[in-house]
Design a protein around this motif. Structure first.
Motif, PDB file in Angstrom:
ATOM      1  N   TRP A  36       0.855  -1.185   0.000  1.00  0.00           N
ATOM      2  CA  TRP A  36       0.000   0.000   0.000  1.00  0.00           C
ATOM      3  C   TRP A  36       0.892   1.236   0.000  1.00  0.00           C
ATOM      4  O   TRP A  36       1.884   1.290   0.739  1.00  0.00           O
ATOM      5  CB  TRP A  36      -0.909   0.032   1.222  1.00  0.00           C
ATOM      6  CG  TRP A  36      -2.036  -0.946   1.169  1.00  0.00           C
ATOM      7  CD1 TRP A  36      -2.069  -2.191   1.708  1.00  0.00           C
ATOM      8  CD2 TRP A  36      -3.307  -0.748   0.536  1.00  0.00           C
ATOM      9  NE1 TRP A  36      -3.274  -2.783   1.455  1.00  0.00           N
ATOM     10  CE2 TRP A  36      -4.058  -1.920   0.737  1.00  0.00           C
ATOM     11  CE3 TRP A  36      -3.887   0.303  -0.170  1.00  0.00           C
ATOM     12  CZ2 TRP A  36      -5.357  -2.074   0.253  1.00  0.00           C
ATOM     13  CZ3 TRP A  36      -5.185   0.153  -0.653  1.00  0.00           C
ATOM     14  CH2 TRP A  36      -5.903  -1.022  -0.443  1.00  0.00           C
ATOM     15  N   PHE A  37       0.529   2.194  -0.813  1.00  0.00           N
ATOM     16  CA  PHE A  37       1.200   3.481  -0.900  1.00  0.00           C
ATOM     17  C   PHE A  37       0.148   4.571  -0.719  1.00  0.00           C
ATOM     18  O   PHE A  37      -1.040   4.316  -0.820  1.00  0.00           O
ATOM     19  CB  PHE A  37       1.870   3.650  -2.268  1.00  0.00           C
ATOM     20  CG  PHE A  37       3.058   2.761  -2.493  1.00  0.00           C
ATOM     21  CD1 PHE A  37       2.907   1.396  -2.698  1.00  0.00           C
ATOM     22  CD2 PHE A  37       4.339   3.276  -2.492  1.00  0.00           C
ATOM     23  CE1 PHE A  37       4.001   0.566  -2.908  1.00  0.00           C
ATOM     24  CE2 PHE A  37       5.444   2.466  -2.696  1.00  0.00           C
ATOM     25  CZ  PHE A  37       5.268   1.113  -2.907  1.00  0.00           C
ATOM     26  N   ARG A  38       0.625   5.787  -0.491  1.00  0.00           N
ATOM     27  CA  ARG A  38      -0.302   6.911  -0.430  1.00  0.00           C
ATOM     28  C   ARG A  38       0.362   8.156  -0.990  1.00  0.00           C
ATOM     29  O   ARG A  38       1.585   8.290  -0.985  1.00  0.00           O
ATOM     30  CB  ARG A  38      -0.766   7.156   1.003  1.00  0.00           C
ATOM     31  CG  ARG A  38       0.323   7.621   1.972  1.00  0.00           C
ATOM     32  CD  ARG A  38      -0.242   7.676   3.381  1.00  0.00           C
ATOM     33  NE  ARG A  38       0.752   8.146   4.340  1.00  0.00           N
ATOM     34  CZ  ARG A  38       0.553   8.169   5.660  1.00  0.00           C
ATOM     35  NH1 ARG A  38      -0.607   7.735   6.170  1.00  0.00           N
ATOM     36  NH2 ARG A  38       1.499   8.613   6.459  1.00  0.00           N
ATOM     37  N   GLN A  39      -0.481   9.047  -1.462  1.00  0.00           N
ATOM     38  CA  GLN A  39       0.003  10.304  -1.995  1.00  0.00           C
ATOM     39  C   GLN A  39      -0.913  11.421  -1.530  1.00  0.00           C
ATOM     40  O   GLN A  39      -2.098  11.450  -1.879  1.00  0.00           O
ATOM     41  CB  GLN A  39       0.078  10.286  -3.519  1.00  0.00           C
ATOM     42  CG  GLN A  39       0.730  11.526  -4.108  1.00  0.00           C
ATOM     43  CD  GLN A  39       1.074  11.369  -5.570  1.00  0.00           C
ATOM     44  OE1 GLN A  39       0.537  10.518  -6.268  1.00  0.00           O
ATOM     45  NE2 GLN A  39       2.003  12.179  -6.040  1.00  0.00           N
ATOM     46  N   ALA A  40      -0.352  12.322  -0.739  1.00  0.00           N
ATOM     47  CA  ALA A  40      -1.083  13.489  -0.267  1.00  0.00           C
ATOM     48  C   ALA A  40      -0.912  14.630  -1.267  1.00  0.00           C
ATOM     49  O   ALA A  40       0.067  14.648  -2.025  1.00  0.00           O
ATOM     50  CB  ALA A  40      -0.577  13.897   1.109  1.00  0.00           C
ATOM     51  N   PRO A  41      -1.816  15.585  -1.274  1.00  0.00           N
ATOM     52  CA  PRO A  41      -1.712  16.715  -2.199  1.00  0.00           C
ATOM     53  C   PRO A  41      -0.374  17.430  -2.071  1.00  0.00           C
ATOM     54  O   PRO A  41       0.058  17.768  -0.968  1.00  0.00           O
ATOM     55  CB  PRO A  41      -2.869  17.620  -1.774  1.00  0.00           C
ATOM     56  CG  PRO A  41      -3.857  16.707  -1.147  1.00  0.00           C
ATOM     57  CD  PRO A  41      -3.048  15.654  -0.460  1.00  0.00           C
ATOM     58  N   GLY A  42       0.299  17.624  -3.189  1.00  0.00           N
ATOM     59  CA  GLY A  42       1.559  18.341  -3.195  1.00  0.00           C
ATOM     60  C   GLY A  42       2.753  17.538  -2.707  1.00  0.00           C
ATOM     61  O   GLY A  42       3.848  18.093  -2.584  1.00  0.00           O
ATOM     62  N   ASP A  90      -2.859  11.568   7.730  1.00  0.00           N
ATOM     63  CA  ASP A  90      -3.049  10.342   6.951  1.00  0.00           C
ATOM     64  C   ASP A  90      -3.897  10.597   5.707  1.00  0.00           C
ATOM     65  O   ASP A  90      -4.066   9.702   4.875  1.00  0.00           O
ATOM     66  CB  ASP A  90      -3.713   9.256   7.793  1.00  0.00           C
ATOM     67  CG  ASP A  90      -2.842   8.769   8.943  1.00  0.00           C
ATOM     68  OD1 ASP A  90      -3.388   8.582  10.047  1.00  0.00           O
ATOM     69  OD2 ASP A  90      -1.629   8.588   8.730  1.00  0.00           O
ATOM     70  N   THR A  91      -4.431  11.778   5.585  1.00  0.00           N
ATOM     71  CA  THR A  91      -5.246  12.121   4.418  1.00  0.00           C
ATOM     72  C   THR A  91      -4.426  12.011   3.142  1.00  0.00           C
ATOM     73  O   THR A  91      -3.355  12.616   3.020  1.00  0.00           O
ATOM     74  CB  THR A  91      -5.805  13.542   4.553  1.00  0.00           C
ATOM     75  OG1 THR A  91      -6.703  13.594   5.663  1.00  0.00           O
ATOM     76  CG2 THR A  91      -6.542  13.969   3.285  1.00  0.00           C
ATOM     77  N   ALA A  92      -4.924  11.219   2.199  1.00  0.00           N
ATOM     78  CA  ALA A  92      -4.194  10.966   0.950  1.00  0.00           C
ATOM     79  C   ALA A  92      -5.034  10.065   0.060  1.00  0.00           C
ATOM     80  O   ALA A  92      -6.053   9.509   0.499  1.00  0.00           O
ATOM     81  CB  ALA A  92      -2.851  10.298   1.237  1.00  0.00           C
ATOM     82  N   VAL A  93      -4.577   9.916  -1.164  1.00  0.00           N
ATOM     83  CA  VAL A  93      -5.089   8.850  -2.022  1.00  0.00           C
ATOM     84  C   VAL A  93      -4.231   7.623  -1.746  1.00  0.00           C
ATOM     85  O   VAL A  93      -3.002   7.699  -1.795  1.00  0.00           O
ATOM     86  CB  VAL A  93      -5.029   9.239  -3.502  1.00  0.00           C
ATOM     87  CG1 VAL A  93      -5.523   8.076  -4.367  1.00  0.00           C
ATOM     88  CG2 VAL A  93      -5.870  10.484  -3.758  1.00  0.00           C
ATOM     89  N   TYR A  94      -4.890   6.517  -1.457  1.00  0.00           N
ATOM     90  CA  TYR A  94      -4.189   5.277  -1.134  1.00  0.00           C
ATOM     91  C   TYR A  94      -4.252   4.326  -2.328  1.00  0.00           C
ATOM     92  O   TYR A  94      -5.324   4.099  -2.905  1.00  0.00           O
ATOM     93  CB  TYR A  94      -4.813   4.626   0.093  1.00  0.00           C
ATOM     94  CG  TYR A  94      -4.406   5.303   1.376  1.00  0.00           C
ATOM     95  CD1 TYR A  94      -4.889   6.565   1.702  1.00  0.00           C
ATOM     96  CD2 TYR A  94      -3.516   4.688   2.256  1.00  0.00           C
ATOM     97  CE1 TYR A  94      -4.494   7.203   2.864  1.00  0.00           C
ATOM     98  CE2 TYR A  94      -3.115   5.315   3.432  1.00  0.00           C
ATOM     99  CZ  TYR A  94      -3.604   6.570   3.730  1.00  0.00           C
ATOM    100  OH  TYR A  94      -3.206   7.199   4.888  1.00  0.00           O
ATOM    101  N   TYR A  95      -3.082   3.772  -2.665  1.00  0.00           N
ATOM    102  CA  TYR A  95      -2.950   2.879  -3.799  1.00  0.00           C
ATOM    103  C   TYR A  95      -2.443   1.513  -3.335  1.00  0.00           C
ATOM    104  O   TYR A  95      -1.570   1.446  -2.468  1.00  0.00           O
ATOM    105  CB  TYR A  95      -1.945   3.427  -4.802  1.00  0.00           C
ATOM    106  CG  TYR A  95      -2.274   4.774  -5.378  1.00  0.00           C
ATOM    107  CD1 TYR A  95      -1.869   5.945  -4.746  1.00  0.00           C
ATOM    108  CD2 TYR A  95      -2.965   4.887  -6.586  1.00  0.00           C
ATOM    109  CE1 TYR A  95      -2.161   7.183  -5.268  1.00  0.00           C
ATOM    110  CE2 TYR A  95      -3.261   6.131  -7.125  1.00  0.00           C
ATOM    111  CZ  TYR A  95      -2.850   7.266  -6.457  1.00  0.00           C
ATOM    112  OH  TYR A  95      -3.138   8.504  -6.994  1.00  0.00           O
TER     113      TYR A  95
END
Length: 122
Positions: A36-42, A90-95
């Protein structure tokens, strides 16, 4: 071709919990290590957790240790990420992602899902 589809994201208050799921199709999930990965804005995409094909080995980013748990059910072709004690950061898009080994999935996974949004309000 392995295809991955995440689900379970949403809006939750700080301190709450969510469970993400990643369903695989096209190939048997048991042949792959998963992550699992995540990407937060910016921000750049970052590794969150990984699990070996058998489930015997897991890895976690320091920021989620003790709060997140990765697991898998190869019979259901599904990987999970249980997230507890959620924080606004923890807010992000999780992949979810897949690779041939847990070390490769951490650094250079071959397959990716489309992502699911997790938003934690303060």
């Amino acid at each position: 071709q392995l295809q991955l589809a995440e689900s379970g994201g949403g809006l939750v208050q700080a301190g709450g919990s969510l469970r993400l799921s990643c369903a695989a199709s096209g190939r048997t999930l048991g042949n792959y290590a998963m992550g699992w990965f995540r990407q937060a804005p910016g921000k750049e995409r970052e590794f969150v957790a990984g699990i070996s094909w058998s489930g015997s080995t897991t890895l976690y980013a320091d920021s989620v240790k003790g709060r997140f748990t990765i697991s898998r059910d190869n019979a259901k072709n599904t990987v999970y990420l249980q997230m507890n004690s959620l924080k606004p950061e923890d807010t992000a898009v999780y992949y979810c992602a897949a690779a041939t080994s847990i070390w490769v999935v951490k650094s250079a996974p071959r397959y990716w899902g489309q992502g699911t949004q997790v938003t934690v309000s303060s």
